[in-house]
Motif scaffolding. Structure first.
Motif, mmCIF file in Angstrom:
data_model
loop_
_atom_site.group_PDB
_atom_site.id
_atom_site.type_symbol
_atom_site.label_atom_id
_atom_site.label_comp_id
_atom_site.label_asym_id
_atom_site.label_seq_id
_atom_site.Cartn_x
_atom_site.Cartn_y
_atom_site.Cartn_z
ATOM 1 N N TYR A 40 -5.303 5.640 2.102
ATOM 2 C CA TYR A 40 -3.727 5.937 1.507
ATOM 3 C C TYR A 40 -3.039 6.643 1.154
ATOM 4 O O TYR A 40 -2.030 7.708 1.332
ATOM 5 N N ARG A 41 -3.179 6.921 -0.405
ATOM 6 C CA ARG A 41 -2.850 8.361 -0.432
ATOM 7 C C ARG A 41 -2.965 9.245 -0.134
ATOM 8 O O ARG A 41 -2.202 10.577 -0.266
ATOM 9 N N LEU A 42 -4.538 9.865 0.369
ATOM 10 C CA LEU A 42 -4.807 10.902 0.685
ATOM 11 C C LEU A 42 -3.519 10.960 1.541
ATOM 12 O O LEU A 42 -3.812 12.785 1.927
ATOM 13 N N ALA A 43 -3.942 10.352 2.809
ATOM 14 C CA ALA A 43 -2.540 10.781 3.861
ATOM 15 C C ALA A 43 -1.688 10.725 3.216
ATOM 16 O O ALA A 43 -0.625 12.238 3.842
ATOM 17 N N GLU A 44 -1.000 10.124 2.265
ATOM 18 C CA GLU A 44 0.444 10.465 1.673
ATOM 19 C C GLU A 44 0.850 11.859 1.820
ATOM 20 O O GLU A 44 1.356 12.416 1.633
ATOM 21 N N VAL A 45 -0.399 12.338 0.534
ATOM 22 C CA VAL A 45 -0.600 13.701 0.122
ATOM 23 C C VAL A 45 -0.531 14.770 0.946
ATOM 24 O O VAL A 45 -0.287 15.865 0.695
ATOM 25 N N SER A 46 -1.027 14.443 2.057
ATOM 26 C CA SER A 46 -1.560 15.372 3.133
ATOM 27 C C SER A 46 -0.635 16.482 3.609
ATOM 28 O O SER A 46 -0.993 17.511 3.464
ATOM 29 N N THR A 47 0.469 15.934 3.986
ATOM 30 C CA THR A 47 1.607 16.886 4.425
ATOM 31 C C THR A 47 1.942 18.294 3.124
ATOM 32 O O THR A 47 2.131 19.027 3.350
ATOM 33 N N ASN A 48 1.758 17.611 1.747
ATOM 34 C CA ASN A 48 2.018 18.211 0.647
ATOM 35 C C ASN A 48 1.072 19.357 0.817
ATOM 36 O O ASN A 48 1.606 20.480 0.159
ATOM 37 N N ILE A 49 0.576 19.744 0.800
ATOM 38 C CA ILE A 49 -1.372 20.180 0.716
ATOM 39 C C ILE A 49 -0.895 21.394 1.853
ATOM 40 O O ILE A 49 -0.419 22.548 1.107
ATOM 41 N N ILE A 50 0.151 21.452 3.506
ATOM 42 C CA ILE A 50 0.550 22.166 3.691
ATOM 43 C C ILE A 50 1.532 23.169 3.375
ATOM 44 O O ILE A 50 1.541 23.817 3.603
ATOM 45 N N ASP A 51 2.516 22.385 2.966
ATOM 46 C CA ASP A 51 3.470 22.825 2.307
ATOM 47 C C ASP A 51 2.961 24.100 1.561
ATOM 48 O O ASP A 51 3.298 24.925 1.087
ATOM 49 N N GLN A 52 2.341 23.203 0.701
ATOM 50 C CA GLN A 52 2.183 23.937 -0.807
ATOM 51 C C GLN A 52 1.112 25.624 -0.231
ATOM 52 O O GLN A 52 1.512 26.240 -0.917
ATOM 53 N N CYS A 53 0.554 25.253 0.218
ATOM 54 C CA CYS A 53 -0.481 26.465 0.683
ATOM 55 C C CYS A 53 -0.104 27.229 1.599
ATOM 56 O O CYS A 53 -0.262 28.659 1.182
ATOM 57 N N ILE A 107 1.053 -0.830 -0.222
ATOM 58 C CA ILE A 107 -0.112 -0.155 -0.052
ATOM 59 C C ILE A 107 0.436 1.128 -0.056
ATOM 60 O O ILE A 107 0.631 1.762 -0.184
ATOM 61 N N LYS A 108 2.075 1.517 0.623
ATOM 62 C CA LYS A 108 3.256 2.570 0.963
ATOM 63 C C LYS A 108 3.059 2.446 -0.222
ATOM 64 O O LYS A 108 4.148 3.569 -1.117
ATOM 65 N N ASP A 109 3.345 2.641 -1.622
ATOM 66 C CA ASP A 109 4.363 2.558 -2.953
ATOM 67 C C ASP A 109 3.496 2.012 -3.450
ATOM 68 O O ASP A 109 4.048 2.839 -4.844
#
Lengths: 250, 671
Positions: free
Chosen positions: B115-128, B13-15
């Motif tokens: 899982y994908r949602l959780a994975e990209v969640s951190t990018n959202i904060i950086d982006q914003c 799942i993580k890959d």
């Protein structure tokens, strides 16, 4: 409550328009102003004689900025710190006559009845209301650049502008300075926005002038009528930014 | 009935997401310039998708019915956005966010998507942050977090009670940059009224310019629907007045399956309803449950006294109060997930403990938080013997800093001061987890037609956790769809512009025209709203917080009646070629009525309780979980995806089996 309503009716952008009088019974003080308008419209639809009154509205919780209306000579009516959708009938009395008109400004042409075209605000934002960063997500970590809390808070306060246009409607010069300065301030207070600060303020002000909005003469009506209480300080900050940009160039 | 293929990539799942991105087709920059994409809706999902696609080089046409993309209802989201940053060092991780979301959704979401949602969640904060979104910060200048329901960590980023506004304005600014460059063509005050298919593929839409009333044909190589949820099927909800299902429903009628329509979130903390004229309900952010304690009086005599005005809630001693969430769910207390908190409020009110005239209100009380914060502040200031009044004043200031705009909103609506007397709240329809069925690439069952954000069904299962909607909208729009859509569009690099002077476009336009003309010429007697209100009452009473077979069957019959009467007797004033809000409403309500029937059918078919869907026939009968929802994993661990057959009463169901390899299916306990 029983009310007499004097409402601006205008079929379309080219129609001349006029005030028409309506009466409405059994208005509850708990209703919001727009719910009162809903009841009037329901009455007009049931009678089937004339079209209901067109007005802009959407979220009805004071955040989308879509509702407008000049009520008894004030944008968003007599209460402070609210949009029309948050204005409640308890602010009025039984037997009152209420004048309801669209926002009036050269930059906001009337579309129909109480609906105006505020797309000039969008065009000002297109001119520079952004930070030129790609949406890749591969930017630096969000905590890599600390931002002093005081600056972050001030940027936030400026950023709470909902783009409703009450500032323009309340201004005798129909100036959009409060709106434009709120965006300029938000970005100029944050390290991320400083890089493009000069270009931003020059471009946004240029577009603002092109749209036919007037200048600021510091009466402060905009800030009083602003549903989000955006401070006049922002206009001062924008003027500083503008002066700096014109003197120093790119 | 068929079994649907979600096209989940192989591997651990993580890959999965990384592998998938590495393998899918790309479109080279020169070819992107030859490809058009339509995006319907400009909220967090649509706005971020439009901005990202334009930035990548596609020609984007974006549509919204409001007068500006900045008005989309994402703007009203209050509390915050989740991300597995672990800035608070409380043990958070991508896995934990994934786990909490799947568990919170009562094991009815698709594991790989979550899982994908959780994975990209951190990018959202950086982006914003890079875009200048002014999140709340600590004195050290770093980002602040708070906690939301259903989790045991602080992972929610926020901007006071206006997080949705700030995130949407961030996406709007990214759009503005592209509009300024001419890469996005923005169509405000335009409503999509049909999808156009050519050779089975989505190739365009019919939209109505709501100012002139003109119907327009717009073509593209792919169509993205990001038009939000359908909570307004209940008439009263926390959605905006214009929020509607039309775009999603039109693609459904053209072949896109509609998944799990019965999964609706009834949010526990909304301002109670007051009268028949009421047009919408107002949410009080879940973040308030961080500091507010929910209670009703312990004794019915106190309920009576409060109702008839002889007692004030503040006069009741601690012993006379029933903090029922803390009592029933000691581990999570006031921070249980939304579905659990809503049902618990309904249970108390049904038992007669509701504290207002309608009997449908409970208290959300900030007195203990104000005292606690006041004492902390006094200690910091070195005021060792601060008076009670002083402590209260200090505490109120802290609470004001956290939730000031929400308290102000409450006071404006109710005319009561929530710093001095507890808020009254009651559950209301807020969000719809169900939506258009999409595969892992967010493509619907129509090739070239995508659905993103609340409009799709995939990530929240049967219940959404707080602060996850913003996360999903931006994840879909910024980081998922821009990649996955390339895989499809890679096949279109030689297609060239899609012409609109074809029979497919003409037919679709004529259909829309005929439909609208019928409304205008109907000569009925009743207003659109009167039908919408009737539909809403049926939905709330029989397809609302608790559902049973008898009620659902009645609802289906009643909705059919409403549908027939609506088309026979609705009166739409005005004309077609002018701004006509009644015509816009009629078209939307017509779709809501059809959706309402499917919704009730879906609820009837799902003979289990899961998340926001509570079937009275399926509750735990004894043991420590007595009365709690009882899931049936043997028979219902699937997505119900419905196909339109032409008859609103005869939908056909297809299933997508849900398999859980990385999470053990358990009863969801918050005790």
């Amino acid at each position: 409550m029983k009310l007499t309503l004097k409402i601006w009716r205008q079929k379309n952008a080219t129609d001349k328009g006029a005030i028409k009088t309506y009466t409405l019974d059994n208005v509850s003080e708990h209703m919001s102003f727009l719910e009162m308008m809903d009841v009037l419209n329901e009455q007009l639809i049931t009678e089937g004689k004339e079209e209901p009154i067109a007005f802009d509205h959407d979220c009805r919780e004071g955040i989308c900025g879509m509702c407008s209306m000049h009520i008894n000579g004030e944008p968003h009516g007599p209460d402070r710190g609210v949009t029309t959708c948050q204005l409640h009938m308890r602010k009025f009395n039984d037997g009152d006559t209420i004048y309801i008109e669209p926002f009036r400004a050269k930059g906001f042409p009337v579309v129909k009845d109480l609906v105006v075209d505020r797309s000039a605000f969008d065009r000002i934002q297109h001119a520079g209301g952004f930070i030129s960063v790609p949406t890749s997500g591969n930017t630096q970590d969000a905590n890599a650049t600390p931002v002093p809390k005081a600056d972050a808070d001030k940027a936030f306060d400026a950023a709470t502008c909902i783009g409703c246009g009450a500032c323009v409607a309340s201004c005798k010069n129909a100036s959009a300075m409060l709106f434009v300065s709120a965006k300029v301030s938000q970005f100029s207070l944050l390290p991320q926005g400083k890089v493009e600060a000069k270009r931003r303020v020059l471009n946004m002000v240029e577009q603002m002038d092109k749209e036919g909005f007037g200048n600021c003469t510091n009466t402060g009506a905009c800030s009083v009528e602003c549903p989000k209480g955006i401070s006049l300080e922002n206009i001062a900050r924008m003027n500083r930014e503008y002066l700096k940009a014109t003197i120093s160039g790119e | 009935m068929s079994v649907l293929d979600a096209k989940i990539p192989e591997g651990p799942i993580k890959d999965k997401w990384t592998n998938h991105k590495n393998k899918i087709n790309l479109v080279n920059p020169a070819n992107k310039r030859l490809i058009d994409v339509i995006v319907v809706g400009t909220g967090l999902a649509g706005g971020s998708a439009a901005a990202s696609l334009a930035e990548m080089g596609y020609n984007v046409k974006a549509f919204c019915f409001q007068d500006s993309p900045r008005r989309a209802h994402s703007i009203a989201a209050q509390g915050g956005i989740n991300a597995a940053k672990n800035y608070q060092n409380d043990g958070d991780s991508v896995y934990r966010l994934f786990y909490d979301t799947v568990k919170g959704g009562d094991y009815r979401s698709r594991e790989a998507n979550v899982y994908r949602l959780a994975e990209v969640s951190t990018n959202i904060i950086d982006q914003c942050v890079a875009q200048g979104v002014p999140f709340a910060r600590e004195y050290g200048g770093l980002l602040d977090n708070r906690s939301f329901g259903g989790v045991l960590v602080s992972r929610t980023f926020y901007a006071k009670g206006q997080t949705g506004q700030q995130l949407l304005l961030g996406a709007y600014s990214a759009m503005n940059r592209q509009i300024g460059k001419g890469k996005i063509k923005m169509y405000s005050r335009h409503e999509m009224l049909d999808l156009v298919k050519v050779d089975g593929k989505a190739r365009g839409i019919i939209a109505r310019n709501t100012v002139t009333g003109e119907l327009e044909k717009h073509s593209a190589h792919a169509v993205v629907i990001a038009s939000g949820g359908y909570g307004n099927v209940f008439f009263l909800s926390t959605n905006a007045m214009g929020s509607n299902v039309t775009a999603a429903w039109k693609i459904h009628k053209k072949g896109a399956y509609f998944a799990n329509p019965c999964y609706t979130q009834i949010h526990p903390t909304c301002i109670p309803r007051s009268g028949d004229y009421q047009s919408k309900l107002t949410l009080m952010s879940e973040s308030l449950r961080n500091d507010g304690r929910i209670w009703v009086p312990k004794h019915l005599k106190d309920v009576e006294a409060i109702k008839n005005g002889t007692k004030k809630p503040t006069e009741l001693s601690e012993d006379e109060r029933d903090y029922y969430l803390e009592r029933r769910y000691p581990a999570f207390g006031n921070l249980v997930p939304r579905d659990v908190a809503s049902r618990a409020a309904k249970e108390r009110c049904d038992a007669g403990f509701g504290v207002n005239e309608t009997g449908e209100a409970v208290y959300l009380d900030f007195a203990s938080a104000i005292e606690r914060y006041g004492k902390e502040k006094a200690t910091i200031l070195g005021e060792v013997d601060a008076s009670t009044e002083r402590i209260k004043a200090l505490g109120e200031k802290v609470v004001e800093n956290k939730y000031g705009n929400l308290f102000q909103m409450y006071e404006k609506i109710t005319d009561e001061n929530p710093y001095k007397t507890p808020m009254q709240i009651y559950p209301a329809v807020h969000y719809t987890m169900g939506g258009v069925w999409v595969d892992y690439n967010l493509m619907t069952t129509i090739p070239g037609c995508y659905a993103a954000g609340e409009a799709n069904f995939s990530d929240h299962g049967a219940n959404r956790l707080g602060a996850s909607a913003l996360m999903q909208g931006l994840a879909d729009g910024y980081f998922v769809l821009p990649y996955t859509i390339g895989d499809y569009l890679a096949g279109d690099i030689r297609t060239g512009p899609i012409p609109t002077d074809t029979p497919e476009f003409d037919d679709a336009l004529n259909d829309v025209k005929a439909r609208l003309e019928k409304f205008i010429n109907n000569n009925g007697t009743k207003s659109v709203d009167s039908f919408h209100k009737r539909l809403g009452k049926v939905m709330w009473n029989k397809v609302g917080m608790a559902r049973n077979e008898k009620g659902l069957k009645e609802a289906i019959d009643e909705i059919k009646e409403i549908r027939e009467e609506f088309h026979r007797d609705v009166y739409v004033p005005g004309d077609m070629y002018n701004l006509n809000p009644e015509l816009e409403k009629a078209s939307r309500v017509s779709d809501f009525i059809e959706l309402g029937e499917l919704f009730a059918n879906d609820a009837l078919e799902r003979m289990e309780s899961c998340g926001g869907h509570f079937r009275e026939e399926s509750a735990e009968e004894d043991g420590p979980q007595k009365g709690e929802a009882k899931r049936d994993d043997v028979n219902y661990a699937h997505v119900s995806a419905w196909e339109w057959t032409g008859d609103p009463s005869a939908p056909v169901m297809h299933k997508e089996k849900l398999t859980f390899n990385d999470i053990e299916l358990k009863q969801r306990s918050y005790k």
